[in-house]
Design a protein around this motif. Sequence first.
Motif, PDB file in Angstrom:
ATOM      1  N   ALA A  39      40.424  37.170  17.626  1.00  0.00           N
ATOM      2  CA  ALA A  39      39.928  36.978  16.259  1.00  0.00           C
ATOM      3  C   ALA A  39      41.053  37.200  15.245  1.00  0.00           C
ATOM      4  O   ALA A  39      41.149  36.478  14.245  1.00  0.00           O
ATOM      5  CB  ALA A  39      38.763  37.928  15.979  1.00  0.00           C
ATOM      6  N   ASP A  40      41.908  38.182  15.488  1.00  0.00           N
ATOM      7  CA  ASP A  40      43.067  38.408  14.618  1.00  0.00           C
ATOM      8  C   ASP A  40      43.955  37.164  14.562  1.00  0.00           C
ATOM      9  O   ASP A  40      44.426  36.763  13.493  1.00  0.00           O
ATOM     10  CB  ASP A  40      43.899  39.587  15.127  1.00  0.00           C
ATOM     11  N   GLN A  41      44.182  36.563  15.716  1.00  0.00           N
ATOM     12  CA  GLN A  41      45.041  35.376  15.772  1.00  0.00           C
ATOM     13  C   GLN A  41      44.463  34.238  14.937  1.00  0.00           C
ATOM     14  O   GLN A  41      45.192  33.544  14.224  1.00  0.00           O
ATOM     15  CB  GLN A  41      45.226  34.938  17.229  1.00  0.00           C
ATOM     16  N   HIS A  42      43.138  34.047  15.029  1.00  0.00           N
ATOM     17  CA  HIS A  42      42.518  32.971  14.245  1.00  0.00           C
ATOM     18  C   HIS A  42      42.568  33.291  12.755  1.00  0.00           C
ATOM     19  O   HIS A  42      42.804  32.396  11.927  1.00  0.00           O
ATOM     20  CB  HIS A  42      41.082  32.757  14.705  1.00  0.00           C
ATOM     21  N   CYS A  43      42.376  34.563  12.395  1.00  0.00           N
ATOM     22  CA  CYS A  43      42.471  34.955  10.979  1.00  0.00           C
ATOM     23  C   CYS A  43      43.863  34.674  10.433  1.00  0.00           C
ATOM     24  O   CYS A  43      44.013  34.165   9.312  1.00  0.00           O
ATOM     25  CB  CYS A  43      42.142  36.439  10.821  1.00  0.00           C
ATOM     26  N   ARG A  44      44.886  34.994  11.215  1.00  0.00           N
ATOM     27  CA  ARG A  44      46.260  34.744  10.761  1.00  0.00           C
ATOM     28  C   ARG A  44      46.504  33.251  10.561  1.00  0.00           C
ATOM     29  O   ARG A  44      47.116  32.843   9.572  1.00  0.00           O
ATOM     30  CB  ARG A  44      47.262  35.322  11.759  1.00  0.00           C
ATOM     31  N   GLU A  45      46.038  32.443  11.513  1.00  0.00           N
ATOM     32  CA  GLU A  45      46.249  31.008  11.374  1.00  0.00           C
ATOM     33  C   GLU A  45      45.535  30.472  10.137  1.00  0.00           C
ATOM     34  O   GLU A  45      46.101  29.673   9.382  1.00  0.00           O
ATOM     35  CB  GLU A  45      45.776  30.257  12.618  1.00  0.00           C
ATOM     36  N   GLY A  98      42.866  39.240   8.767  1.00  0.00           N
ATOM     37  CA  GLY A  98      44.192  38.853   8.311  1.00  0.00           C
ATOM     38  C   GLY A  98      44.198  38.927   6.799  1.00  0.00           C
ATOM     39  O   GLY A  98      43.243  38.494   6.154  1.00  0.00           O
ATOM     40  N   TYR A  99      45.256  39.500   6.219  1.00  0.00           N
ATOM     41  CA  TYR A  99      45.314  39.568   4.751  1.00  0.00           C
ATOM     42  C   TYR A  99      46.765  39.456   4.298  1.00  0.00           C
ATOM     43  O   TYR A  99      47.700  39.773   5.037  1.00  0.00           O
ATOM     44  CB  TYR A  99      44.658  40.839   4.220  1.00  0.00           C
ATOM     45  N   GLY A 100      46.925  38.978   3.096  1.00  0.00           N
ATOM     46  CA  GLY A 100      48.264  38.802   2.556  1.00  0.00           C
ATOM     47  C   GLY A 100      48.203  38.200   1.174  1.00  0.00           C
ATOM     48  O   GLY A 100      47.189  38.295   0.480  1.00  0.00           O
TER      49      GLY A 100
END
Length: 295
Positions: free
Chosen positions: A56-62, A149-151
């Motif tokens: 799930a982290d990987q998909h959030c980053r993408e 994922g945040y930025g």
Amino acid sequence: MTALVFLLIASLFGGQQAPRQAPLELKLRLLEEINRGRIEAGVSPVEYSPELSKAADQHCREMLQEGYVSHWDRAGRKPYLRYAEAGARGNTAENITSLRDSEFPDDLKILWVSMFSGHQRFMAEVPPDDGHRRSILDARQTHVGIGVGYGGSGMRLIEVYEARYSHLDAMPGRVTLRDTLTVSGRLLRRNLELVALTVFYEPLPKAMSVAELSRTRSYSLPAEQRHQRVQIIGARYVDGSRGSVEISLDGAFRAPLNFWKGSPGVYSVGVWVSETGREPFLGGLLPVIVEEGKR
């Protein structure tokens, strides 16, 4: 950090800082909120899954890097394909929410408020548009993965729920139509009965543009499917067949995997189970990528 490394990172992420992940402590805090709601609704708490969370982290980053929100990824894969690659063998349900902010701060307090608010939006849904809330409070769910994922361009939050009632043994990730495969596995609880296996078919995923992803909405398992029934010892079904799924007293099962469509695609094996006296439900899922192969 050397200037060369900085330039490489800047080129990869369009001059923006790479998306960051939430620390485990915030994910476990959100798990507490999820389970508080489940207990209040009279259902059992779910267990945190590191494997689901990593995917799930990987998909959030993408999603954050590419600037979209969708259950599909840029490779055109639906959630259950992505989570199966990460090791999931149960039936999954993915909730996604997003927050767009051109200057999302690197502040864990603000991040937690955003995560909590996203979960609260799921819980505030009302019928008939309450699919996210129903996934959270589904009594059959056993595990949850939390991705964040945040930025600089905002935040993406995923809660992916899994109903894990069977274990399907690993099969080759990619096979051809000429290959012969056997599905095998076992039930994970003594009070379960194996009802049937279903093989779902869909075409191979294709890469999607951000514009295409922005037009997607909810997802589901494919409508094209074939069922494989459990063998009845010393008996036949009404149509004269005996069934193709062998099952032992300890809950282990096996069956041939038939690529019944005769075309390349994704053939997902679903395991239908039933608790004593209750309606059957999907308690396991394993997709297999099938290619044409040489003739």
